[in-house]
Scaffold this active site. Sequence first.
Site, PDB file in Angstrom:
ATOM      1  N   SER A 184      10.092   5.363  -4.020  1.00 53.83           N
ATOM      2  CA  SER A 184       9.001   4.897  -2.756  1.00 53.83           C
ATOM      3  C   SER A 184       9.715   6.857  -1.869  1.00 53.83           C
ATOM      4  O   SER A 184      10.204   6.584  -1.772  1.00 53.83           O
ATOM      5  CB  SER A 184       9.388   3.991  -1.663  1.00 53.83           C
ATOM      6  OG  SER A 184       8.777   4.121  -0.818  1.00 53.83           O
ATOM      7  N   TYR A 224      15.484  -2.396   1.547  1.00 51.53           N
ATOM      8  CA  TYR A 224      13.904  -2.043   0.549  1.00 51.53           C
ATOM      9  C   TYR A 224      14.159  -0.377   0.477  1.00 51.53           C
ATOM     10  O   TYR A 224      14.654  -0.714  -1.006  1.00 51.53           O
ATOM     11  CB  TYR A 224      13.131  -2.119   1.307  1.00 51.53           C
ATOM     12  CG  TYR A 224      11.829  -1.464   0.706  1.00 51.53           C
ATOM     13  CD1 TYR A 224      11.236  -2.294  -0.732  1.00 51.53           C
ATOM     14  CD2 TYR A 224      11.437  -0.374   0.985  1.00 51.53           C
ATOM     15  CE1 TYR A 224       9.945  -1.588  -1.095  1.00 51.53           C
ATOM     16  CE2 TYR A 224       9.984   0.269   0.275  1.00 51.53           C
ATOM     17  CZ  TYR A 224       9.910  -0.326  -1.038  1.00 51.53           C
ATOM     18  OH  TYR A 224       8.145  -0.140  -1.458  1.00 51.53           O
TER      19      TYR A 224
HETATM   20  P1  NAI Z   1       2.350  -5.229  -5.492  1.00 55.85           P
HETATM   21  O1  NAI Z   1       2.054  -5.899  -5.219  1.00 55.85           O
HETATM   22  O2  NAI Z   1       0.738  -4.933  -5.364  1.00 55.85           O
HETATM   23  O3  NAI Z   1       2.632  -4.855  -7.335  1.00 55.85           O
HETATM   24  C1  NAI Z   1       3.969  -5.405  -7.694  1.00 55.85           C
HETATM   25  C2  NAI Z   1       3.225  -5.894  -8.942  1.00 55.85           C
HETATM   26  O4  NAI Z   1       5.329  -6.174  -9.759  1.00 55.85           O
HETATM   27  C3  NAI Z   1       2.759  -7.998  -8.989  1.00 55.85           C
HETATM   28  O5  NAI Z   1       1.968  -7.184  -9.719  1.00 55.85           O
HETATM   29  C4  NAI Z   1       4.105  -8.548  -8.715  1.00 55.85           C
HETATM   30  O6  NAI Z   1       3.927  -9.942  -9.668  1.00 55.85           O
HETATM   31  C5  NAI Z   1       4.746  -7.517  -9.244  1.00 55.85           C
HETATM   32  N1  NAI Z   1       6.392  -7.565  -9.727  1.00 55.85           N
HETATM   33  C6  NAI Z   1       7.209  -9.001  -8.333  1.00 55.85           C
HETATM   34  N2  NAI Z   1       8.400  -8.930  -8.876  1.00 55.85           N
HETATM   35  C7  NAI Z   1       8.345  -8.669 -10.908  1.00 55.85           C
HETATM   36  C8  NAI Z   1       8.948  -9.129 -11.442  1.00 55.85           C
HETATM   37  N3  NAI Z   1      10.323  -9.638 -11.559  1.00 55.85           N
HETATM   38  N4  NAI Z   1       9.244  -8.706 -13.047  1.00 55.85           N
HETATM   39  C9  NAI Z   1       7.680  -8.017 -13.337  1.00 55.85           C
HETATM   40  N5  NAI Z   1       6.707  -8.150 -12.289  1.00 55.85           N
HETATM   41  C10 NAI Z   1       6.794  -8.070 -10.992  1.00 55.85           C
HETATM   42  O7  NAI Z   1       2.801  -4.428  -5.034  1.00 55.85           O
HETATM   43  P2  NAI Z   1       2.623  -2.388  -5.461  1.00 55.85           P
HETATM   44  O8  NAI Z   1       2.513  -1.432  -3.533  1.00 55.85           O
HETATM   45  O9  NAI Z   1       1.957  -2.092  -6.407  1.00 55.85           O
HETATM   46  O10 NAI Z   1       4.170  -2.391  -5.722  1.00 55.85           O
HETATM   47  C11 NAI Z   1       4.243  -1.554  -6.846  1.00 55.85           C
HETATM   48  C12 NAI Z   1       6.036  -0.439  -7.163  1.00 55.85           C
HETATM   49  O11 NAI Z   1       5.498   0.497  -6.253  1.00 55.85           O
HETATM   50  C13 NAI Z   1       6.983  -0.960  -6.245  1.00 55.85           C
HETATM   51  O12 NAI Z   1       7.232  -0.769  -7.221  1.00 55.85           O
HETATM   52  C14 NAI Z   1       7.077  -0.662  -4.770  1.00 55.85           C
HETATM   53  O13 NAI Z   1       7.962  -0.662  -4.073  1.00 55.85           O
HETATM   54  C15 NAI Z   1       6.437   0.618  -5.020  1.00 55.85           C
HETATM   55  N6  NAI Z   1       6.089   1.500  -3.626  1.00 55.85           N
HETATM   56  C16 NAI Z   1       4.378   0.812  -2.680  1.00 55.85           C
HETATM   57  C17 NAI Z   1       4.535   1.221  -1.805  1.00 55.85           C
HETATM   58  C18 NAI Z   1       2.823   0.818  -0.724  1.00 55.85           C
HETATM   59  O14 NAI Z   1       2.999   0.946   0.407  1.00 55.85           O
HETATM   60  N7  NAI Z   1       2.320  -0.330  -1.718  1.00 55.85           N
HETATM   61  C19 NAI Z   1       5.124   2.856  -1.285  1.00 55.85           C
HETATM   62  C20 NAI Z   1       6.229   2.869  -1.456  1.00 55.85           C
HETATM   63  C21 NAI Z   1       6.513   2.126  -3.216  1.00 55.85           C
END
Ligand code: NAI
Length: 265
Positions: A139, A152
């Site tokens: 991130s 985080y």
């Molecule tokens: P999101 O919540 O839309 O997607 C995350 C996915 O990870 C979900 O489908 C969830 O079911 C899955 N997940 C959660 N725990 C899990 C586990 N133990 N095993 C397998 N799957 C699991 O969130 P997003 O934003 O798409 O996040 C994706 C990545 O991007 C994350 O690592 C997040 O920290 C990172 N990120 C997101 C930002 C944002 O502003 N949305 C900014 C910077 C980084």
Amino acid sequence: MKNAFRDQVAIVTGAASGIGRALSQELARRGAKVWMTDIDAAAVERSAQQVPRAVSRALDVTNLEAFRALAEEVKRDEGRIDYLFNNAGIAVIGHYHEMKPGDFDRLIDVNFRGVVHGVEAVYSIMRAQGSGHIVNTSSVSGLIPAPGFTAYSATKHAVVGLSRGLRLEAQRFGVKVSAICPGFTDTELVSNADYRGIDGGRAKKSMPFAFDTPEQCAVQALDGVANNVGEIVTARHAKGMVAAHRISPRLLGFVAGLGVKRQSR
Ligand code: NAI
């Protein structure tokens, strides 16, 4: 330029929604065969139906044995693993003193240990192949601090640290390692985050910039991966923050602190 993804085999974790789903769609659009995995089996199956040639599997990244079994299955069926996108993540947002017992452990387990498990599962396979690319989602919070993001951000700094070191070690085996450092992106992470003493809705509205869409994030991320960039920062606002932090960490910390005071309940 050669398409780095055509006919390549990619595993994506956390692929049911947000950035993981968009990465999977963009990988498929660029010609890759994608194994979409998520802790939510039904949701990832639904998402995979929208992605040409994709396979979906349930995978909780906190379970090392399950991760190893998935990697073995992909290797057996496809003959190789070209990319692992260690993307799954969760967010708990709040000042350190307002965190609840267990918050830190959950963040470490999914955001950091989950990435380590992914490396454990594919690194020996990629070393034996003499090729492969591990792409860990950190991130912008993995590069700069901000009040309210301490826990985080600590897990995301750990992902950057792991990626930097492994990138140097892995190159002699022909294996590449990158970290994606997205800026704020409009996904369910923001709405599903556990907020501790901070009003998440107000915080989002008070941000002085627009969030990227997951699709914008995925295109920038894959362009960076194709060029083997070590740290891929997505979103204009995030690039600005990283540059400001490089010039004056104190000034950026001061400005970020003002923002969080406005958002606190
Ligand atoms: P999101 O919540 O839309 O997607 C995350 C996915 O990870 C979900 O489908 C969830 O079911 C899955 N997940 C959660 N725990 C899990 C586990 N133990 N095993 C397998 N799957 C699991 O969130 P997003 O934003 O798409 O996040 C994706 C990545 O991007 C994350 O690592 C997040 O920290 C990172 N990120 C997101 C930002 C944002 O502003 N949305 C900014 C910077 C980084």
